[in-house]
Design an enzyme around this catalytic site. Structure first.
Site, PDB file in Angstrom:
ATOM      1  N   CYS B  87       1.224  45.276   7.680  1.00 16.19           N
ATOM      2  CA  CYS B  87       1.447  43.830   7.636  1.00 16.19           C
ATOM      3  C   CYS B  87       0.495  43.130   8.611  1.00 16.19           C
ATOM      4  CB  CYS B  87       2.922  43.534   7.907  1.00 16.19           C
ATOM      5  SG  CYS B  87       3.433  41.913   7.340  1.00 16.19           S
ATOM      6  N   HIS B 204       5.925  47.462   4.060  1.00 11.95           N
ATOM      7  CA  HIS B 204       6.482  48.057   5.280  1.00 11.95           C
ATOM      8  C   HIS B 204       7.148  49.402   5.004  1.00 11.95           C
ATOM      9  CE1 HIS B 204       6.146  44.618   8.082  1.00 11.95           C
ATOM     10  NE2 HIS B 204       6.295  43.862   7.003  1.00 11.95           N
ATOM     11  N   GLU B 206       7.819  51.562   7.169  1.00 13.48           N
ATOM     12  CA  GLU B 206       8.690  51.860   8.326  1.00 13.48           C
ATOM     13  C   GLU B 206      10.047  51.171   8.219  1.00 13.48           C
ATOM     14  OE1 GLU B 206       6.555  49.523   8.217  1.00 13.48           O
ATOM     15  OE2 GLU B 206       6.997  47.926   9.651  1.00 13.48           O
TER      16      GLU B 206
END
Lengths: 78, 232
Positions: B87, B204, B206
Site C-alpha cells: 500500500c 494487504h 498482512e
C-alpha cells in the site's frame, strides 16, 4: 528571488480530479474541456542571477518536486 | 528470521505487519523508526508498511522516500535483501525508485476499502514461491491512490520481463477492466524489480493471515517468505 514552480500531470496521464471538476463546471452550464489540476509551489531562493536561480529550482524538481513518471513542471523566476 | 518494519509518521499498518510477521509467523520482527540510519543487523526482510506517511504531502510516499532509514533500505535491497512494500509502502518504494512507476489517484476518485481477488503472475519469487502460477487469492485493499501508471514503453518492458507479480482478477481468475478496482494499468496490483527481491503491492496480505480475525488469503505470501528463509 521569488520562484514559482508549476507542476502538472503529463498529457497522457489520466487526471480523474480534473475530470470531476470539468463535470462540475458542465453542471453549471460552462462550456469547457481538458480541465487539468496541477500544483503551484512558491519559494524564495537565494541569489540574484535568474539563470542560476532557475537552475537551482530545476535541480529541486529533479530531486523531489516532480515525479517524472506522471508529472512535468515549468519554472518561473518572478 | 529477522524482519524490520520501518515506521514513518503517519504509518498505520505497521502493527498489522508486526502482527502478521511476529505473532502469526513467529518471526523476530522489529519496528524501526524512520529517523534511524541503520536497519537491525542481519535483517532479512524489510516490510515497508501501509499508511499515510507524512500525511501524503506532496505525493504519496515522496517524503518518506527521503527519510534517513531509506538509505539503508536501499543498501539492503542493492545487496539482494528482500523488501516488501504494501500500500503506502509500495508508493514509497516507487518514489524511492526501487520500483518503476507511480500510483495515481483511483479512477473513481474514491478511497476504496474492499476485498479483491489477485492472480499470481509470478510464482518463482521469494514472495510467491509457495503459490501456484495462476492461483487466485483474496485479500483486502484500502487506498485512494492505487492506480498504477507507467509510460507505455516502460509498461511494455515491465510486462516483457515478467515484472508483474499480481493482477486483479475475478474470483475465477479472469482478467479484465471490470475486475480492476482502481484503474491500474493492465490490472496491475503488484510488481517486482528485475532482480526479484523487491516487491510492491497495493493489496494487504498482512491483513488476511489470522483466522481469529477473518479470512487468511494473504498467508501464501508469508508461507512463501518462510520457505525462502528456510532455503527449502
Amino acid at each position: 528571488m521569488k520562484v514559482r514552480v508549476s507542476v502538472q500531470l503529463k498529457s497522457g496521464i489520466l487526471d480523474p480530479q480534473g475530470k470531476a471538476v470539468e463535470q462540475g463546471l458542465h453542471g453549471f452550464g460552462f462550456e469547457v474541456e481538458h480541465v487539468r489540476i496541477g500544483r503551484l509551489i512558491d519559494m524564495d531562493v537565494p541569489g540574484t542571477d535568474p539563470a542560476e536561480v532557475k537552475a537551482k529550482a530545476l535541480a529541486m524538481c529533479e530531486k523531489l518536486l516532480v515525479n517524472p513518471v506522471m508529472e512535468k513542471a515549468s519554472i518561473e523566476v518572478l | 528470521m529477522r524482519v524490520a518494519v520501518p515506521v514513518f509518521p503517519g504509518s498505520n499498518c505497521d502493527h498489522d505487519a508486526l502482527h502478521a510477521c511476529g505473532t502469526v509467523m513467529g518471526w523476530e520482527t522489529i519496528p524501526v523508526w524512520h529517523q534511524e540510519t541503520r536497519l537491525p543487523e542481519n535483517t532479512e526482510l524489510v516490510f515497508v508498511p501501509g499508511g499515510f506517511s507524512y500525511g501524503d504531502y506532496l505525493r504519496c510516499g515522496a517524503i518518506a522516500a527521503l527519510a534517513p532509514i531509506m538509505a539503508d533500505i536501499k543498501r539492503h535491497a542493492d545487496a539482494g535483501g528482500l523488501v516488501l512494500g504494501v500500500c503506502n509502502g509500495f508508493q514509497i518504494l516507487c518514489e524511492a525508485q526501487l520500483l518503476p512507476g507511480a500510483l495515481l489517484r483511483n479512477e473513481s476518485l474514491r478511497f476504496i476499502h474492499t476485498d479483491v481477488h489477485l492472480r499470481v503472475e509470478r510464482a518463482d519469487l521469494p514472495f510467491t514461491r509457495a503459490m501456484k502460477p495462476g492461483a487466485v487469492f483474496q485479500v483486502p485493499i484500502a487506498h485512494a491512490e492505487g492506480n498504477f501508471t507507467l509510460d507505455p514503453a516502460d509498461l511494455a518492458d515491465l510486462e516483457a520481463r515478467g515484472g508483474v507479480a499480481f493482477r486483479y482478477c475475478s474470483p475465477r481468475g479472469e482478467i479484465g477492466a471490470s475486475h480492476v478496482p482502481n484503474g491500474a494499468m493492465n490490472g496491475i496490483a503488484g510488481i517486482v524489480n528485475l532482480r526479484g527481491n523487491v516487491l510492491g503491492m497495493m493489496p494487504h496480505p498482512e491483513r488476511a493471515v489470522d483466522p481469529r480475525l477473518g479470512p487468511t488469503g494473504g498467508l501464501g505470501v508469508f508461507r512463501s517468505l518462510a520457505e525462502a528463509f528456510a532455503g527449502v
